[in-house]
Each structure stands twice: as C-alpha cells, then as structure tokens.
Write an enzyme that holds these catalytic residues in place. Structure first.
Site, mmCIF file in Angstrom:
data_model
loop_
_atom_site.group_PDB
_atom_site.id
_atom_site.type_symbol
_atom_site.label_atom_id
_atom_site.label_comp_id
_atom_site.label_asym_id
_atom_site.label_seq_id
_atom_site.Cartn_x
_atom_site.Cartn_y
_atom_site.Cartn_z
ATOM 1 N N ARG A 146 13.775 -1.698 6.379
ATOM 2 C CA ARG A 146 14.850 -2.352 7.291
ATOM 3 C C ARG A 146 15.780 -3.272 6.155
ATOM 4 O O ARG A 146 16.930 -3.390 6.511
ATOM 5 C CB ARG A 146 14.650 -3.018 8.520
ATOM 6 C CG ARG A 146 13.935 -1.791 9.346
ATOM 7 C CD ARG A 146 13.414 -2.644 10.652
ATOM 8 N NE ARG A 146 12.862 -1.923 11.941
ATOM 9 C CZ ARG A 146 12.209 -2.523 12.858
ATOM 10 N NH1 ARG A 146 11.595 -3.592 12.536
ATOM 11 N NH2 ARG A 146 11.759 -1.664 13.653
ATOM 12 N N GLY A 204 -10.027 3.311 4.038
ATOM 13 C CA GLY A 204 -11.112 3.337 2.875
ATOM 14 C C GLY A 204 -10.873 2.178 2.182
ATOM 15 O O GLY A 204 -9.623 1.369 1.953
ATOM 16 N N GLU A 229 -3.839 -9.217 8.971
ATOM 17 C CA GLU A 229 -4.379 -8.581 9.943
ATOM 18 C C GLU A 229 -5.608 -9.031 10.750
ATOM 19 O O GLU A 229 -5.574 -8.818 11.751
ATOM 20 C CB GLU A 229 -4.298 -7.251 9.760
ATOM 21 C CG GLU A 229 -3.161 -6.189 9.276
ATOM 22 C CD GLU A 229 -2.476 -5.773 10.475
ATOM 23 O OE1 GLU A 229 -2.564 -6.196 11.536
ATOM 24 O OE2 GLU A 229 -1.326 -4.986 10.118
ATOM 25 N N VAL A 287 1.673 -10.336 6.337
ATOM 26 C CA VAL A 287 0.774 -10.029 7.672
ATOM 27 C C VAL A 287 -0.645 -10.185 7.383
ATOM 28 O O VAL A 287 -1.209 -9.557 6.407
ATOM 29 C CB VAL A 287 1.044 -8.878 8.330
ATOM 30 C CG1 VAL A 287 0.127 -8.488 9.281
ATOM 31 C CG2 VAL A 287 2.536 -8.735 8.841
ATOM 32 N N PHE A 297 0.838 -1.193 -0.021
ATOM 33 C CA PHE A 297 0.053 0.103 -0.025
ATOM 34 C C PHE A 297 0.841 1.631 -0.013
ATOM 35 O O PHE A 297 0.659 2.219 -0.706
ATOM 36 C CB PHE A 297 -0.924 0.086 1.118
ATOM 37 C CG PHE A 297 -2.055 0.917 1.076
ATOM 38 C CD1 PHE A 297 -2.903 1.123 -0.075
ATOM 39 C CD2 PHE A 297 -2.243 2.161 2.205
ATOM 40 C CE1 PHE A 297 -3.818 2.235 0.142
ATOM 41 C CE2 PHE A 297 -3.193 2.886 2.053
ATOM 42 C CZ PHE A 297 -3.998 2.977 0.930
ATOM 43 N N LYS A 334 -13.210 -5.227 9.200
ATOM 44 C CA LYS A 334 -13.447 -5.716 7.941
ATOM 45 C C LYS A 334 -12.395 -6.958 7.565
ATOM 46 O O LYS A 334 -12.856 -7.860 6.939
ATOM 47 C CB LYS A 334 -13.447 -4.484 6.844
ATOM 48 C CG LYS A 334 -12.159 -3.775 6.676
ATOM 49 C CD LYS A 334 -11.198 -4.329 5.976
ATOM 50 C CE LYS A 334 -9.971 -3.301 5.904
ATOM 51 N NZ LYS A 334 -9.031 -3.780 5.024
ATOM 52 N N LYS A 386 -4.112 -0.533 9.568
ATOM 53 C CA LYS A 386 -5.413 -0.898 10.160
ATOM 54 C C LYS A 386 -5.153 -1.916 11.254
ATOM 55 O O LYS A 386 -4.751 -2.993 10.922
ATOM 56 C CB LYS A 386 -6.223 -1.140 9.008
ATOM 57 C CG LYS A 386 -6.484 -0.180 8.012
ATOM 58 C CD LYS A 386 -7.448 -0.686 6.742
ATOM 59 C CE LYS A 386 -7.708 0.321 5.822
ATOM 60 N NZ LYS A 386 -8.745 -0.119 4.635
ATOM 61 N N SER A 393 -7.308 -9.542 -1.640
ATOM 62 C CA SER A 393 -7.487 -9.568 -0.160
ATOM 63 C C SER A 393 -6.628 -10.647 0.423
ATOM 64 O O SER A 393 -7.039 -11.721 0.106
ATOM 65 C CB SER A 393 -8.676 -9.454 0.227
ATOM 66 O OG SER A 393 -8.852 -9.929 1.554
ATOM 67 N N ARG A 394 -5.557 -10.293 1.047
ATOM 68 C CA ARG A 394 -4.867 -11.360 1.877
ATOM 69 C C ARG A 394 -5.531 -12.026 2.903
ATOM 70 O O ARG A 394 -5.306 -13.173 3.267
ATOM 71 C CB ARG A 394 -3.470 -10.886 2.391
ATOM 72 C CG ARG A 394 -3.611 -9.974 3.625
ATOM 73 C CD ARG A 394 -2.330 -9.242 3.860
ATOM 74 N NE ARG A 394 -1.997 -8.121 2.851
ATOM 75 C CZ ARG A 394 -0.928 -7.219 3.143
ATOM 76 N NH1 ARG A 394 -0.320 -7.310 4.360
ATOM 77 N NH2 ARG A 394 -0.623 -6.288 2.232
#
Length: 332
Positions: A31, A133, A278, A276, A11, A188, A105, A251-252
């Site tokens: 890093r 969003g 989330e 990750v 993103f 979400k 998020k 969408s992961r």
C-alpha cells in the site's frame, strides 16, 4: 509461472529475490507508494532488507487488482492480523485456480482460528497451502540454505508448492499435519519473547536451554489438544522454529523480549522494534485457549502475567522455579 506477493515485508521480499533467479514472473503488492517506488526505481526495499538488491524482474505495485491478475501462486506475506482483511479484498477478483500460499504465522485474536481456516472461509474456491519453518529473511536473501515445510488439507497442492518452489537455497518438505504446523509456527514467537526477556535480565545459556526445552512441553500440550500430531512438534515447525526464533539475532520477538528484560515497557519495546511482534498477541491468544481447555502451560502463563498484568519479572522467575516437582516427560 506468475507469482504474487501480497505484502513486501522482509520474508516476502527475500523469497521474491530468491525466486527471481528462476523461471518466474513476480509482482509485489504494497500500500505504501514509497516502498513501491523504492523497489521499482531504486531496486531497494526502503523499509526491510535495505542492503539487498531487488532484481529488475520483480515489479512492485500498490494496485492489488493488478498484483493478482493472472497469478498462479499468491503469497500472503502480511502480518497475521491482516490476513482476513486482504482475503476479503481479493475474494471476488482472483481465479479459482490460483494457489494461495500463506507465509504469515499466527492465530486470529477474536475467533482463535488458524490462518488456513480464515483463508478457507474467505477464499473457499482456492486451494490453501501453509509454507512454514525455521527461516529468517535476512539469511534467505543472502542465499543461505534453508529448510521449510509445505502443508495443506489437500496435499497435492502442498506437493505442488514443494516441487515448484524448491531450489538450491530452499529445501521444502511436506507434512500433512496442517494443525501442528500452524500451531508450532505461532507458538514459537511467544517463547522467543520469553527467551529475550530472561537474556535481557542477565541469565545465560543454562536458563535459555531450560526455557526452550520446557516450553516444548507447552507447545506439545497445546498443539495435540487442538488436533496436531505429536511428531510435528519435533520437526522443522516445532523444535526447528523454536531454535531459530529463540536464539537468533534476527528474531524481532527475541529483540522485543530483550528490551523488556532490560526494563523497557511493552509499548516502548514495540515502538523500538518498529515491526509487528507476533508473539505478543499470540501469547494472549494461547493463554485464553489454555484457560478454555484447562491446559497447563506455565511458561506461557508466566509470560502473560509479565506482558499484560505488569507482574514483576523476578517474582515470575520464583514462581516457575518453585512449581511442584514432577517427571520430565508428558503422558499424552
């Protein structure tokens, strides 16, 4: 104007690519020297958005002090669990005029605090803005029109971000409900996991539509109880985020759910995704909050049983379908 992205995930990378077309100087911090060198030398992010060219205007560094030096806007584009750590690293080194924009998020595991609350604690002298969003990096990077929401406790900074960053790809709205925006953006991910699971089990559009719309009830109950406004959950960071995260191939969280629905163990699914997810920690956090506040959130409770108590998927399905009959709409 100088922009800094802390984190070079998909993103952050996509936004940096878009903003490079305008009058901004851009630095990205990571890093991983392989990532930094890939951006600076090959003009590619070797971990994310590998097919997207990164313009020469974007400079990467693994020196966080160099990245934030003279920055007007600092974007947090790291996983939610890293927000406090990164904040601590820069707290004594940034100018108080730098606007902090959180793209992450999530909710902090131990404290159940929203990310804006963490940033306020660690960076008390800087304005904090949440930018959220329905937005997949893969589409932003390809310049596909996207709508976002900017919010802050001090709305003049949310408006500043809206007016400074809106362009022909990104249409940014403002919303003063910072609690609702953050809760919607976090929850979400949990529902996308559930949608992935039922899809992986072989269920179709009817089942997905039922889960998405009924999960909105869970989100509303949770969000309003925590101080959010009802209307926010019917906007971009509510139903909008639900749609894009639950139904998109990008969408992961949905991908992870798909693997679990097809029989893969949670740890194996996370490893397969390679990024990750989330929604996993968010599920545990919102389950705990619901228990503390005595909020009934059946879809989140069912997903928690699957993820953390190894409950059989079919038994959870039966439990959801046999719940007490009731009216569709909430009384809030």
């Amino acid at each position: 104007m100088n922009l800094t992205f802390l984190g070079s995930g998909s993103f952050g990378t996509a936004l940096a690519v878009i903003f490079s077309n305008y009058d901004f100087k851009i630095k990205m911090f990571d890093r991983n020297m392989d990532v930094v060198n890939g951006i600076n030398e090959k003009r590619k992010n070797i971990k994310y958005l590998k097919n997207i060219h990164i313009p020469e205007k974007i400079i990467a560094t693994n020196d966080i002090n160099d990245a934030i030096n003279n920055s007007d806007i600092i974007f947090f584009a790291v996983p939610s669990h890293a927000v406090r750590e990164i904040s601590k690293q820069i707290k004594d080194k940034i100018d108080s005029k730098s606007v902090i924009v959180c793209l992450s998020k999530g909710i902090e595991q131990d404290t159940h605090k929203r990310l804006s609350e963490i940033l306020e604690e660690e960076l008390p002298h800087n304005p904090i803005v949440i930018l959220s969003g329905p937005s997949h990096a893969e589409e932003i990077a390809l310049r596909k029109p996207t709508a976002l929401v900017s919010t802050s406790k001090d709305m003049k900074f949310a408006e500043l971000i809206r007016d400074t960053l809106s362009n022909d790809v990104l249409r940014i709205y403002t919303n003063s409900d910072i609690v609702g925006v953050e809760i919607g953006g976090s929850m979400k991910n949990v529902i996308a996991l559930a949608i992935g699971i039922i899809t992986g089990m072989g269920y179709g559009d009817n089942s997905s539509a039922a889960i998405i719309t009924r999960s909105l009830q869970d989100i509303v109950k949770m969000g309003v109880s925590l101080g959010g406004k009802l209307e926010t959950f019917f906007g971009l960071t509510g139903i909008g985020d639900l749609i894009v995260t639950c139904l998109s191939e990008h969408s992961r969280n949905r991908k992870c759910g798909l693997l679990i629905g097809k029989g893969m163990k949670l740890d194996e699914a996370i490893k397969e995704i390679g990024m990750v997810v989330e929604g996993i920690n968010a599920c545990k956090i919102f389950y705990e909050i619901a228990k503390e506040k005595n909020i009934e959130v059946p879809i989140i409770e069912s997903l928690y049983e699957v993820l953390f108590n190894n409950k059989d998927l079919r038994s959870i399905e039966g439990k959801l379908m046999s719940r007490d009959r009731k009216d569709e709409f909430l009384k809030i």
